[in-house]
Design an enzyme around this catalytic site. Structure first.
Site, PDB file in Angstrom:
ATOM      1  N   GLU A  71       0.831  -1.205   0.000  1.00  0.00           N
ATOM      2  CA  GLU A  71       0.000   0.000   0.000  1.00  0.00           C
ATOM      3  C   GLU A  71       0.868   1.258   0.000  1.00  0.00           C
ATOM      4  O   GLU A  71       0.532   2.247  -0.650  1.00  0.00           O
ATOM      5  CB  GLU A  71      -0.925  -0.024   1.213  1.00  0.00           C
ATOM      6  CG  GLU A  71      -1.951  -1.145   1.147  1.00  0.00           C
ATOM      7  CD  GLU A  71      -2.722  -1.338   2.430  1.00  0.00           C
ATOM      8  OE1 GLU A  71      -3.917  -1.671   2.360  1.00  0.00           O
ATOM      9  OE2 GLU A  71      -2.130  -1.182   3.519  1.00  0.00           O
ATOM     10  N   GLU A 124      -3.236  -9.523   4.187  1.00  0.00           N
ATOM     11  CA  GLU A 124      -3.959  -9.243   5.425  1.00  0.00           C
ATOM     12  C   GLU A 124      -5.001 -10.309   5.759  1.00  0.00           C
ATOM     13  O   GLU A 124      -5.201 -10.658   6.923  1.00  0.00           O
ATOM     14  CB  GLU A 124      -4.622  -7.864   5.355  1.00  0.00           C
ATOM     15  CG  GLU A 124      -3.696  -6.693   5.652  1.00  0.00           C
ATOM     16  CD  GLU A 124      -2.956  -6.211   4.427  1.00  0.00           C
ATOM     17  OE1 GLU A 124      -2.375  -5.119   4.470  1.00  0.00           O
ATOM     18  OE2 GLU A 124      -2.940  -6.932   3.405  1.00  0.00           O
TER      19      GLU A 124
END
Length: 253
Positions: A108, A128
C-alpha cells in the site's frame, strides 16, 4: 527526524529510507510520522523536485509492525495515514524503490507513491486476510482502480504475492531493475528533475485528481491547476531553451 527513517537530499532529490532492516522495515508510528515530515520537507524546499522512498537492508517494507500492533500502536500519521503518505500525498512526485518485499502495508505504501521501480526479484502482496485483517491502508480500494476487478479480487482474497515481473506486466510497476532498485529510481528521478518544476507539480495534481472529474466539466476542474503555468517564467524559459537548443534553467516561477 526519527532514526527509523533516514533522509538525505541529493541533486534536487530527497531520498527517504525506512531504516529498520532487522524488522524488514515493518512500519511503526514513529517511522510513519518521520516519512510524513520528510514529505513536508520535500514540498517546502524549492530546491527539491521529487523524492525516492526505499527500505534499508534489501527489503522495502513488510507492512505493519505486528508487535507494535499488539501493544495498541497503529503505524499511522494523523494526516498521511499508514506510512505517512497513504491518505495524503505531497504536491511533488514520489518514487518507490522496491527491493525484496512490499507486503501488506508495504504494498500500500508503494502504491501511494506516484511511480514504482522494483528489483526484478521483488514481491508484492496484500496478505492481510491470512491474518484475519483487511488491507485498509488503500490496498483493497486501489487495486480495483489499477487492475481488472477479477485480478484485484484474486490478489485481495487469496493474499498471495506476485513477483515484480508480473506486477510490471500488469502495469503496477514502472521499471524493473537488475541491481538495487534505488539506482534505477535515481535515474528516473534525474529525468523528473530535468523537467519544469511548476509543470511537474501541476501535472501530478491533474493525473492524481482527474479520475473524479465529470467529463463535461474537465476544463473547469483543470483550469486552477494550469492557470499560472502558461504565464510563468518557466514556460517562457522552456520555449527559449528549445529555440536556442540548450537545456532550460528553471526558476520555479
Amino acid at each position: 527526524m526519527s532514526e527509523q527513517v533516514l533522509v538525505e537530499a541529493r541533486g534536487g532529490v530527497l531520498e527517504v529510507t525506512i531504516n529498520r532492516p532487522e524488522q524488514r522495515n515493518a512500519m511503526t508510528k514513529a517511522a510513519a510520522q518521520a516519512i510524513a515530515a520528510a514529505m513536508d520537507q520535500l514540498d517546502a524546499d524549492a530546491d527539491l523536485r521529487c523524492a525516492i522512498l526505499s527500505g534499508a537492508g534489501g527489503t522495502f517494507c513488510a507492512g505493519m509492525d505486528l508487535k507494535g500492533f499488539l501493544r495498541g500502536e497503529l503505524p499511522v500519521d494523523e494526516r498521511g495515514g499508514f506510512g505517512g503518505i497513504t491518505t495524503w500525498t505531497p504536491k511533488k512526485p514520489v518514487i518507490a524503490a522496491v527491493d525484496g518485499y512490499a507486503l501488506a502495508g508495504g504494498m500500500e505504501l508503494a502504491f501511494a507513491c506516484d511511480l514504482i521501480v522494483a528489483h526484478e526479484d521483488a514481491k508484492f502482496g496484500i496478505p492481510e486476510v491470512k491474518r484475519g485483517l483487511v488491507a485498509a491502508g488503500g490496498g483493497a480500494v486501489q487495486l480495483p482502480r489499477m487492475l481488472p476487478r477479477p485480478l484485484a479480487m484474486e490478489l485481495a482474497l487469496t493474499g498471495d504475492p506476485i513477483g515484480a515481473r508480473r506486477a510490471h506486466e500488469l502495469g503496477l510497476v514502472n521499471r524493473l531493475s537488475r541491481g538495487p532498485a534505488l539506482e534505477t529510481a535515481r535515474e528516473l528521478a534525474e529525468t523528473l528533475v530535468a523537467n519544469g518544476p511548476l509543470a511537474i507539480i501541476a501535472t501530478k495534481g491533474i493525473v492524481r485528481d482527474s479520475w473524479l472529474w465529470p467529463v463535461e466539466d474537465i476544463n473547469t476542474y483543470q483550469n486552477p491547476y494550469i492557470a499560472h503555468i502558461f504565464t510563468s517564467e518557466d514556460a517562457k524559459e522552456g520555449a527559449r531553451a528549445f529555440a536556442e537548443k540548450r537545456k532550460p534553467e528553471w526558476k520555479g516561477e
